[in-house]
Write a protein that holds these residues in place. Structure first.
Motif, PDB file in Angstrom:
ATOM      1  N   ASP A  38      55.238  52.797  12.560  1.00  0.00           N
ATOM      2  CA  ASP A  38      55.292  52.955  11.102  1.00  0.00           C
ATOM      3  C   ASP A  38      55.533  51.616  10.417  1.00  0.00           C
ATOM      4  OD1 ASP A  38      55.090  55.867  11.082  1.00  0.00           O
ATOM      5  OD2 ASP A  38      57.094  55.828  11.986  1.00  0.00           O
ATOM      6  N   SER A  53      41.874  44.196   6.329  1.00  0.00           N
ATOM      7  CA  SER A  53      41.981  45.482   5.629  1.00  0.00           C
ATOM      8  C   SER A  53      42.714  46.544   6.449  1.00  0.00           C
ATOM      9  CB  SER A  53      40.591  45.987   5.246  1.00  0.00           C
ATOM     10  OG  SER A  53      39.924  45.055   4.441  1.00  0.00           O
ATOM     11  N   SER A  54      43.905  46.200   6.928  1.00  0.00           N
ATOM     12  CA  SER A  54      44.642  47.135   7.781  1.00  0.00           C
ATOM     13  C   SER A  54      46.062  47.425   7.305  1.00  0.00           C
ATOM     14  CB  SER A  54      44.690  46.596   9.211  1.00  0.00           C
ATOM     15  OG  SER A  54      45.387  45.363   9.248  1.00  0.00           O
ATOM     16  N   ILE A  55      46.487  46.808   6.223  1.00  0.00           N
ATOM     17  CA  ILE A  55      47.865  46.934   5.744  1.00  0.00           C
ATOM     18  C   ILE A  55      47.869  47.688   4.414  1.00  0.00           C
ATOM     19  CG2 ILE A  55      49.906  45.612   4.992  1.00  0.00           C
ATOM     20  CD1 ILE A  55      49.259  45.311   7.980  1.00  0.00           C
ATOM     21  N   ASP A  56      48.839  48.596   4.257  1.00  0.00           N
ATOM     22  CA  ASP A  56      48.944  49.395   3.028  1.00  0.00           C
ATOM     23  C   ASP A  56      49.861  48.781   1.980  1.00  0.00           C
ATOM     24  OD1 ASP A  56      47.306  51.496   4.049  1.00  0.00           O
ATOM     25  OD2 ASP A  56      49.026  52.243   5.182  1.00  0.00           O
ATOM     26  N   LEU A  57      50.865  48.023   2.421  1.00  0.00           N
ATOM     27  CA  LEU A  57      51.865  47.503   1.492  1.00  0.00           C
ATOM     28  C   LEU A  57      52.357  46.141   1.962  1.00  0.00           C
ATOM     29  CD1 LEU A  57      53.929  47.861  -0.871  1.00  0.00           C
ATOM     30  CD2 LEU A  57      55.426  48.996   0.795  1.00  0.00           C
ATOM     31  N   LEU A  83      45.247  43.209   3.404  1.00  0.00           N
ATOM     32  CA  LEU A  83      45.571  44.348   2.552  1.00  0.00           C
ATOM     33  C   LEU A  83      44.346  45.245   2.362  1.00  0.00           C
ATOM     34  CD1 LEU A  83      48.010  45.479   0.963  1.00  0.00           C
ATOM     35  CD2 LEU A  83      47.121  44.269  -1.034  1.00  0.00           C
ATOM     36  N   ASN A  84      44.537  46.541   2.569  1.00  0.00           N
ATOM     37  CA  ASN A  84      43.471  47.534   2.366  1.00  0.00           C
ATOM     38  C   ASN A  84      43.039  47.610   0.914  1.00  0.00           C
ATOM     39  OD1 ASN A  84      43.247  48.802   4.933  1.00  0.00           O
ATOM     40  ND2 ASN A  84      45.121  49.953   4.538  1.00  0.00           N
ATOM     41  N   GLY A  86      42.918  49.641  -2.128  1.00  0.00           N
ATOM     42  CA  GLY A  86      43.856  50.701  -2.496  1.00  0.00           C
ATOM     43  C   GLY A  86      45.281  50.390  -2.065  1.00  0.00           C
ATOM     44  N   GLY A  87      45.475  49.307  -1.292  1.00  0.00           N
ATOM     45  CA  GLY A  87      46.811  48.904  -0.858  1.00  0.00           C
ATOM     46  C   GLY A  87      47.553  48.197  -1.978  1.00  0.00           C
ATOM     47  N   TYR A  88      48.842  48.027  -1.801  1.00  0.00           N
ATOM     48  CA  TYR A  88      49.711  47.492  -2.848  1.00  0.00           C
ATOM     49  C   TYR A  88      50.378  46.195  -2.416  1.00  0.00           C
ATOM     50  CZ  TYR A  88      49.247  52.254  -4.529  1.00  0.00           C
ATOM     51  OH  TYR A  88      48.736  53.441  -4.954  1.00  0.00           O
ATOM     52  N   GLN A 132      47.467  46.753  -7.227  1.00  0.00           N
ATOM     53  CA  GLN A 132      46.737  47.564  -6.250  1.00  0.00           C
ATOM     54  C   GLN A 132      45.373  46.914  -6.048  1.00  0.00           C
ATOM     55  OE1 GLN A 132      45.693  51.596  -7.369  1.00  0.00           O
ATOM     56  NE2 GLN A 132      45.813  52.229  -5.216  1.00  0.00           N
TER      57      GLN A 132
END
Length: 138
Positions: A38, A53-57, A83-84, A86-88, A132
């Motif tokens: 996680d 493009s593999s991280i959400d935050l 950062l994806n 849609g990621g932040y 975002q």
């Protein structure tokens, strides 16, 4: 990294958290590690192993504006790359340059585009920003 680990453990006690010692022999399979854990807490040199493009935050509080411009640009490049859509990205950093070799918030330039979801001043008078990452039609 010690403070980060403490914060994550305290706030997410039931989550699966990896540290460098847990994954050092599997860095070349980072895409699988992302599925397994996680949270992954690693030093900066591991950034090059993180897939695009593999991280959400991504969270940066009071560090990039304290780094030399060279290091800050290194982080910006990897935040942008990993950062994806849609990621932040959440940041609190100094607005302006106080030392000649620093890169303040207002001089950060990403290749990607971001929608600003929050722009306000923190209690320490530094801008806090949540962006975002968005996809741009070419």
């Amino acid at each position: 990294l010690c403070y980060t680990t403490y914060f994550i453990n305290y706030n997410f006690p039931k989550r699966n958290i990896a540290h460098l010692s847990d994954i050092i022999d599997r860095l070349d399979k980072f895409d699988l590690l992302i599925e397994e854990f996680d949270f992954i807490v690693v030093p900066p040199w591991v950034s090059s192993y993180i897939p695009d493009s593999s991280i959400d935050l991504v969270i940066d509080t009071y560090s990039m504006s304290e780094m030399s411009e060279v290091y800050a640009r290194y982080y910006i490049e990897h935040i942008d790359r990993t950062l994806n859509i849609g990621g932040y990205f959440y940041s609190i950093n100094k607005r302006f340059k106080r030392e000649s070799d620093k890169l303040p918030f207002y001089e950060w330039h990403f290749k990607s585009k971001f929608n600003t979801l929050l722009y306000d001043y923190s209690k320490y008078i530094h801008p806090q920003w949540i962006g975002q990452k968005i996809e741009i039609d070419e």
